[in-house]
Design an enzyme around this catalytic site. Sequence first.
Site, PDB file in Angstrom:
ATOM      1  N   HIS A  99       0.883  -1.175   0.000  1.00  0.00           N
ATOM      2  CA  HIS A  99       0.000   0.000   0.000  1.00  0.00           C
ATOM      3  C   HIS A  99       0.914   1.216   0.000  1.00  0.00           C
ATOM      4  O   HIS A  99       2.017   1.164   0.570  1.00  0.00           O
ATOM      5  CB  HIS A  99      -0.828   0.107   1.276  1.00  0.00           C
ATOM      6  CG  HIS A  99      -1.701  -1.065   1.599  1.00  0.00           C
ATOM      7  ND1 HIS A  99      -1.246  -2.168   2.248  1.00  0.00           N
ATOM      8  CD2 HIS A  99      -3.020  -1.266   1.390  1.00  0.00           C
ATOM      9  CE1 HIS A  99      -2.257  -3.020   2.434  1.00  0.00           C
ATOM     10  NE2 HIS A  99      -3.349  -2.504   1.914  1.00  0.00           N
ATOM     11  N   ASP A 102       2.417   2.014   3.338  1.00  0.00           N
ATOM     12  CA  ASP A 102       3.391   1.064   3.911  1.00  0.00           C
ATOM     13  C   ASP A 102       4.812   1.534   3.659  1.00  0.00           C
ATOM     14  O   ASP A 102       5.703   1.285   4.466  1.00  0.00           O
ATOM     15  CB  ASP A 102       3.293  -0.335   3.264  1.00  0.00           C
ATOM     16  CG  ASP A 102       1.909  -0.927   3.311  1.00  0.00           C
ATOM     17  OD1 ASP A 102       1.144  -0.570   4.225  1.00  0.00           O
ATOM     18  OD2 ASP A 102       1.592  -1.751   2.422  1.00  0.00           O
ATOM     19  N   GLU A 230     -10.678  -6.785  -4.393  1.00  0.00           N
ATOM     20  CA  GLU A 230     -10.463  -7.812  -3.360  1.00  0.00           C
ATOM     21  C   GLU A 230     -11.693  -7.868  -2.457  1.00  0.00           C
ATOM     22  O   GLU A 230     -11.905  -6.985  -1.629  1.00  0.00           O
ATOM     23  CB  GLU A 230      -9.205  -7.472  -2.561  1.00  0.00           C
ATOM     24  CG  GLU A 230      -8.857  -8.547  -1.545  1.00  0.00           C
ATOM     25  CD  GLU A 230      -7.547  -8.281  -0.822  1.00  0.00           C
ATOM     26  OE1 GLU A 230      -6.596  -7.758  -1.446  1.00  0.00           O
ATOM     27  OE2 GLU A 230      -7.481  -8.586   0.373  1.00  0.00           O
ATOM     28  N   GLU A 266      -8.887 -13.664  -1.175  1.00  0.00           N
ATOM     29  CA  GLU A 266      -8.104 -13.949   0.036  1.00  0.00           C
ATOM     30  C   GLU A 266      -8.791 -15.033   0.853  1.00  0.00           C
ATOM     31  O   GLU A 266     -10.003 -14.974   1.103  1.00  0.00           O
ATOM     32  CB  GLU A 266      -7.960 -12.659   0.840  1.00  0.00           C
ATOM     33  CG  GLU A 266      -7.194 -12.860   2.132  1.00  0.00           C
ATOM     34  CD  GLU A 266      -6.734 -11.557   2.755  1.00  0.00           C
ATOM     35  OE1 GLU A 266      -6.419 -10.595   2.005  1.00  0.00           O
ATOM     36  OE2 GLU A 266      -6.686 -11.485   3.982  1.00  0.00           O
ATOM     37  N   ASP A 294      -4.586 -13.776  -2.337  1.00  0.00           N
ATOM     38  CA  ASP A 294      -3.931 -13.383  -1.094  1.00  0.00           C
ATOM     39  C   ASP A 294      -3.933 -14.613  -0.201  1.00  0.00           C
ATOM     40  O   ASP A 294      -4.997 -15.095   0.221  1.00  0.00           O
ATOM     41  CB  ASP A 294      -4.666 -12.208  -0.426  1.00  0.00           C
ATOM     42  CG  ASP A 294      -4.109 -10.864  -0.879  1.00  0.00           C
ATOM     43  OD1 ASP A 294      -3.279 -10.847  -1.802  1.00  0.00           O
ATOM     44  OD2 ASP A 294      -4.491  -9.832  -0.290  1.00  0.00           O
ATOM     45  N   ASP A 305     -10.488 -11.563  10.999  1.00  0.00           N
ATOM     46  CA  ASP A 305      -9.470 -11.740   9.968  1.00  0.00           C
ATOM     47  C   ASP A 305      -8.103 -11.897  10.626  1.00  0.00           C
ATOM     48  O   ASP A 305      -7.391 -10.919  10.809  1.00  0.00           O
ATOM     49  CB  ASP A 305      -9.525 -10.468   9.093  1.00  0.00           C
ATOM     50  CG  ASP A 305      -8.834 -10.637   7.762  1.00  0.00           C
ATOM     51  OD1 ASP A 305      -8.548 -11.774   7.377  1.00  0.00           O
ATOM     52  OD2 ASP A 305      -8.600  -9.609   7.104  1.00  0.00           O
ATOM     53  N   ASP A 307      -5.469 -13.486   9.537  1.00  0.00           N
ATOM     54  CA  ASP A 307      -4.349 -13.391   8.575  1.00  0.00           C
ATOM     55  C   ASP A 307      -3.159 -14.270   8.955  1.00  0.00           C
ATOM     56  O   ASP A 307      -2.011 -13.817   8.945  1.00  0.00           O
ATOM     57  CB  ASP A 307      -3.857 -11.939   8.459  1.00  0.00           C
ATOM     58  CG  ASP A 307      -4.763 -11.085   7.596  1.00  0.00           C
ATOM     59  OD1 ASP A 307      -5.622 -11.639   6.889  1.00  0.00           O
ATOM     60  OD2 ASP A 307      -4.616  -9.845   7.634  1.00  0.00           O
ATOM     61  N   ASP A 337      -0.530 -12.448   2.244  1.00  0.00           N
ATOM     62  CA  ASP A 337      -1.176 -11.415   3.062  1.00  0.00           C
ATOM     63  C   ASP A 337      -1.363 -12.047   4.441  1.00  0.00           C
ATOM     64  O   ASP A 337      -2.478 -12.387   4.852  1.00  0.00           O
ATOM     65  CB  ASP A 337      -2.512 -10.998   2.436  1.00  0.00           C
ATOM     66  CG  ASP A 337      -3.048  -9.725   3.065  1.00  0.00           C
ATOM     67  OD1 ASP A 337      -2.508  -9.334   4.113  1.00  0.00           O
ATOM     68  OD2 ASP A 337      -4.006  -9.146   2.520  1.00  0.00           O
TER      69      ASP A 337
HETATM   70  C1  XUL Z   1      -7.294  -6.484   4.437  1.00  0.00           C
HETATM   71  C2  XUL Z   1      -6.521  -6.897   3.262  1.00  0.00           C
HETATM   72  C3  XUL Z   1      -5.711  -5.842   2.613  1.00  0.00           C
HETATM   73  C4  XUL Z   1      -5.689  -5.931   1.124  1.00  0.00           C
HETATM   74  C5  XUL Z   1      -5.022  -4.774   0.456  1.00  0.00           C
HETATM   75  O1  XUL Z   1      -8.043  -7.487   5.026  1.00  0.00           O
HETATM   76  O2  XUL Z   1      -6.539  -8.040   2.876  1.00  0.00           O
HETATM   77  O3  XUL Z   1      -4.426  -5.895   3.143  1.00  0.00           O
HETATM   78  O4  XUL Z   1      -5.060  -7.094   0.693  1.00  0.00           O
HETATM   79  O5  XUL Z   1      -5.521  -3.562   0.855  1.00  0.00           O
HETATM   80 CO    CO Z   2      -5.615  -9.030   1.282  1.00  0.00          CO
END
Ligand code: XUL
Ligand code: CO
Length: 435
Positions: A99, A102, A230, A266, A294, A305, A307, A337
């Site tokens: 991003h 970032d 996304e 994702e 992702d 989430d 991740d 991600d």
């Molecule tokens: C948030 C997410 C983000 C996107 C990009 O849940 O997945 O990091 O991948 O903005």
């Molecule tokens: Co993502």
Amino acid sequence: MSYFPNIKKIEFEGVNSKNPFAFRHYNPEEIILGKSMKEQLRFAIAYWHTMTQDGSDPFGNPVNLRPWLGETEMSTARNRVEAFFEILEKLGADYFCFHDVDIAPEGNSLAEFFNNLDEITDLIKEKMDQTGIKLLWNTANMFSNPRYNNGAASTNNAEVFAMAAAQVKKGLDISKKLGGQNYVFWGGREGYESLLNTDMKLEQDNIARLFKMAIVYGEKINHKPQFLIEPKPKEPSKHQYDFDAATALQFIQKYDLIDDFKLNLEANHATLAGHTFEHEIEVARINNALGSLDANQGDVLLGWDTDEFPTNVYDVTLAMYGVVENGGIAPGGINFDAKVRRSSFEAEDLFLAHIAGMDTFARGLKNAAKLKSDGFFEKLKAKRYASYQAGIGASILADKEDLKSLTEYALNHDHPTLESSHIEYVKNLLNDYIH
Ligand code: XUL
Ligand code: CO
């Protein structure tokens, strides 16, 4: 200078290796279904989780030990570029994603932010030229800054819409400068807190407006990355418009964006929406909209989430089967991600976590390739739908029947022969590919 002097380039050592800093399944040059694993998997590392995430959570302070923190925000940003490319090179990841926020501090004005971005992207470009590592995608963070409280493209405030547009323009300029292959829109705040005060139609029309502006600008600067939406159902918004693959597809179709947009799916967003990852991939694939992945996983016991790095070989095998069926994922890739758990706070954990994710996807790819070459699912489905191969079924598929002709047929055949799916047996056989 090196940020990880004790870590050498991660090599493939095979399943018997006891070296934690080695791949046991991911062998980049091994040919699977006619292409090297690295070409099939197109691994990318996410700047946000790897370089900027500090391990804090709503209950705890930052914990992550990171050797690149500098005296000022800009010196930290410069150090991060150096450290990031060392990680990419040592892991042998060919792609990365970020991003805007970032990579560079936002400063006190939009102009200052853009200057900071120019300086840091110059450094990134130098590193890309030296290493051959490529930009899978970048995106504009239009959800963290307080101005996006009420949405970015879907905001009620036209001045905020203009700020979002400016970030997207800069994002596309950066994409062109760095040769980005895709450009992502994740609508973190594109949704609503309450329907009571929301004009849903205006908000969705405006999201489409911003997407169209992006297409037009890309054409103008002669840079056409694959645009990706996304999907995610919720978090941070209570309801997000890009709820899941089917909802995002409907949006793409309604606003006539299908020529320029595909989906970045994702795993943890799929489960948040009440779907499996393979469901989302299948929905996109059969609509010719599978763009990129992702890679991560959620926790079945937690409803948010998380991740986590993907380590579930079963799920990843089914996801990779979708990719294989799609004929690959390029120009998309597999972007981690994913973030290390708070308890894994050492910088070396970044390597161990990516190795785990890459080995898991390597196993998934190998399993999927075996399922494909054995025709496992093809044979299963051919048998299950065999009634459409001949007779009345073939006639239905050829669109030769109507309600009247089918009624005549049904009156003469009103006891269809039903067959068991034996789905438990199928799952037992599938286990042989996975374990
Ligand atoms: C948030 C997410 C983000 C996107 C990009 O849940 O997945 O990091 O991948 O903005
Ligand atoms: Co993502």
